[in-house]
Design a protein around this motif. Structure first.
Motif, mmCIF file in Angstrom:
data_model
loop_
_atom_site.group_PDB
_atom_site.id
_atom_site.type_symbol
_atom_site.label_atom_id
_atom_site.label_comp_id
_atom_site.label_asym_id
_atom_site.label_seq_id
_atom_site.Cartn_x
_atom_site.Cartn_y
_atom_site.Cartn_z
ATOM 1 N N ASP A 167 0.826 -1.201 0.000
ATOM 2 C CA ASP A 167 0.000 0.000 0.000
ATOM 3 C C ASP A 167 0.870 1.265 0.000
ATOM 4 O O ASP A 167 1.668 1.450 -0.915
ATOM 5 C CB ASP A 167 -0.979 -0.022 1.176
ATOM 6 N N ASP A 168 0.703 2.105 1.060
ATOM 7 C CA ASP A 168 1.447 3.365 1.119
ATOM 8 C C ASP A 168 2.641 3.301 2.061
ATOM 9 O O ASP A 168 3.084 4.338 2.589
ATOM 10 C CB ASP A 168 0.500 4.502 1.564
ATOM 11 N N ALA A 169 3.182 2.126 2.287
ATOM 12 C CA ALA A 169 4.323 1.987 3.202
ATOM 13 C C ALA A 169 5.525 2.754 2.656
ATOM 14 O O ALA A 169 5.786 2.781 1.451
ATOM 15 C CB ALA A 169 4.668 0.519 3.369
ATOM 16 N N GLN A 170 6.242 3.399 3.559
ATOM 17 C CA GLN A 170 7.415 4.182 3.178
ATOM 18 C C GLN A 170 8.662 3.312 3.015
ATOM 19 O O GLN A 170 9.532 3.626 2.204
ATOM 20 C CB GLN A 170 7.674 5.262 4.245
ATOM 21 N N THR A 185 -4.040 -4.133 0.791
ATOM 22 C CA THR A 185 -4.902 -4.294 -0.383
ATOM 23 C C THR A 185 -4.086 -4.323 -1.693
ATOM 24 O O THR A 185 -4.503 -4.963 -2.654
ATOM 25 C CB THR A 185 -5.918 -3.139 -0.462
ATOM 26 N N ARG A 186 -2.961 -3.640 -1.707
ATOM 27 C CA ARG A 186 -2.129 -3.568 -2.926
ATOM 28 C C ARG A 186 -0.670 -3.879 -2.587
ATOM 29 O O ARG A 186 -0.213 -3.618 -1.483
ATOM 30 C CB ARG A 186 -2.216 -2.169 -3.550
ATOM 31 N N LEU A 187 0.025 -4.391 -3.590
ATOM 32 C CA LEU A 187 1.450 -4.699 -3.435
ATOM 33 C C LEU A 187 2.191 -4.221 -4.688
ATOM 34 O O LEU A 187 1.856 -4.612 -5.807
ATOM 35 C CB LEU A 187 1.673 -6.207 -3.258
ATOM 36 N N ALA A 188 3.178 -3.364 -4.467
ATOM 37 C CA ALA A 188 4.032 -2.898 -5.567
ATOM 38 C C ALA A 188 5.314 -3.737 -5.584
ATOM 39 O O ALA A 188 6.022 -3.843 -4.563
ATOM 40 C CB ALA A 188 4.375 -1.425 -5.385
ATOM 41 N N VAL A 189 5.596 -4.329 -6.728
ATOM 42 C CA VAL A 189 6.790 -5.178 -6.886
ATOM 43 C C VAL A 189 7.809 -4.416 -7.731
ATOM 44 O O VAL A 189 7.625 -4.227 -8.935
ATOM 45 C CB VAL A 189 6.436 -6.517 -7.558
ATOM 46 N N HIS A 190 8.879 -3.970 -7.087
ATOM 47 C CA HIS A 190 9.975 -3.291 -7.791
ATOM 48 C C HIS A 190 11.057 -4.315 -8.139
ATOM 49 O O HIS A 190 11.354 -5.216 -7.355
ATOM 50 C CB HIS A 190 10.571 -2.188 -6.914
ATOM 51 N N PHE A 191 11.651 -4.150 -9.299
ATOM 52 C CA PHE A 191 12.659 -5.103 -9.782
ATOM 53 C C PHE A 191 14.058 -4.613 -9.451
ATOM 54 O O PHE A 191 14.349 -3.410 -9.510
ATOM 55 C CB PHE A 191 12.512 -5.310 -11.293
ATOM 56 N N SER A 192 14.914 -5.544 -9.106
ATOM 57 C CA SER A 192 16.287 -5.208 -8.716
ATOM 58 C C SER A 192 17.205 -5.166 -9.929
ATOM 59 O O SER A 192 17.079 -5.955 -10.868
ATOM 60 C CB SER A 192 16.819 -6.233 -7.712
ATOM 61 N N PRO A 202 7.147 -0.264 -11.280
ATOM 62 C CA PRO A 202 6.879 -1.541 -10.596
ATOM 63 C C PRO A 202 5.590 -2.179 -11.110
ATOM 64 O O PRO A 202 4.755 -1.519 -11.749
ATOM 65 C CB PRO A 202 6.743 -1.126 -9.139
ATOM 66 N N ASP A 203 5.469 -3.452 -10.866
ATOM 67 C CA ASP A 203 4.204 -4.146 -11.121
ATOM 68 C C ASP A 203 3.287 -3.922 -9.924
ATOM 69 O O ASP A 203 3.693 -4.108 -8.774
ATOM 70 C CB ASP A 203 4.442 -5.640 -11.328
ATOM 71 N N GLU A 204 2.051 -3.547 -10.179
ATOM 72 C CA GLU A 204 1.058 -3.327 -9.111
ATOM 73 C C GLU A 204 0.119 -4.527 -9.064
ATOM 74 O O GLU A 204 -0.581 -4.823 -10.040
ATOM 75 C CB GLU A 204 0.260 -2.045 -9.385
#
Length: 245
Positions: free
Chosen positions: A151-154, A196-203, A215-217
């Motif tokens: 979600d909106d995690a920093q 509710t949502r997960l952002a997947v950032h690639f390394s 990222p993929d949402e």
């Protein structure tokens, strides 16, 4: 009587002188000893001809001259140049390097060449499974671990360092890599967040770097709770390996 002896003696002496004179003349015109060839006759002339010289030891005007180079010079002239250059051979030439432009480097696995899915698993409990499949036309490298944000995690979700594989997982087209997500480290804690949502950032290859891609949402399964004591594993080539953590 005495006079006869004198004449006889004189005649004998004259005949002896004549014989000696005849012998000397025969030696001068070469008739004496002609049957036995010496060192200066035909045999000697043959050797002189082989060397290209006349009978006086000087080079003959019509003698053939040798054009063969010394062995050391010939070998130097016939040895190909195998040093480095700009040709197409091996070495530092443009066409000789196996790391040249003709062999493209393997790209990082990112959103543009993969498809990422999220699955809830029954075992182990409180786990989700990320699956990343190469949808491109060439191999890609699944570097390190996915960088997750709920979600909106920093902060980025913790990564389990103990799950680091021995080598980078390389995906051929159509192949998949897996990462397990432990949602909560302590089910009894009250510091849980409903996601509710997960952002997947690639390394990128450099773990501190960024691929510079979006990222993929993904949508989380219903009733998903997480806390900051959970973790995500490194990308694994086998699903079972990912789910052992």
């Amino acid at each position: 009587m005495r006079n006869n002896r004198i004449r006889t003696t004189a005649f004998a002496a004259t005949a002896l002188l004549a014989a000696l004179s005849l012998t000397a003349c025969s030696g001068d015109d070469g008739t004496a000893g002609a049957a036995a060839p010496g060192a200066g006759t035909t045999g000697g002339q043959s050797r002189a001809t082989d060397r290209g010289t006349g009978t006086d030891g000087k080079p003959a005007d019509n003698a053939p001259r040798s054009t063969a180079r010394p062995a050391s010079v010939a070998s130097q002239g016939s040895t190909p140049n195998t040093g480095s250059g700009t040709g197409s051979g091996s070495g530092s030439g443009k066409g000789g390097s196996t790391t040249g432009s003709s062999r493209p480097a393997t790209a990082a696995c990112i959103g543009e060449n993969t498809a990422v899915t999220l699955t809830k698993v029954s075992r182990p409990i409180n786990h989700l499974l990320l699956t990343m499949t190469n949808t491109g036309s060439r191999a890609c490298n699944a570097y390190h671990a996915p960088k997750l944000r709920f979600d909106d995690a920093q902060a980025v979700f913790p990564i389990l360092d103990d799950s680091r594989p021995q080598a980078v997982v390389t995906l051929a087209p159509g192949r998949s890599a897996y990462a397990a997500i432990l949602l909560t480290g302590d089910v009894e804690t009250n510091d849980q967040y409903k996601g509710t949502r997960l952002a997947v950032h690639f390394s990128a290859k450099d773990p501190s770097g960024d691929t510079g891609t979006a990222p993929d949402e993904l949508t989380l399964p219903a009733d998903t709770y997480w806390d900051d004591k959970g973790f995500v594993t490194y990308w694994q080539s086998d699903m079972a390996d990912a789910l052992t953590y």
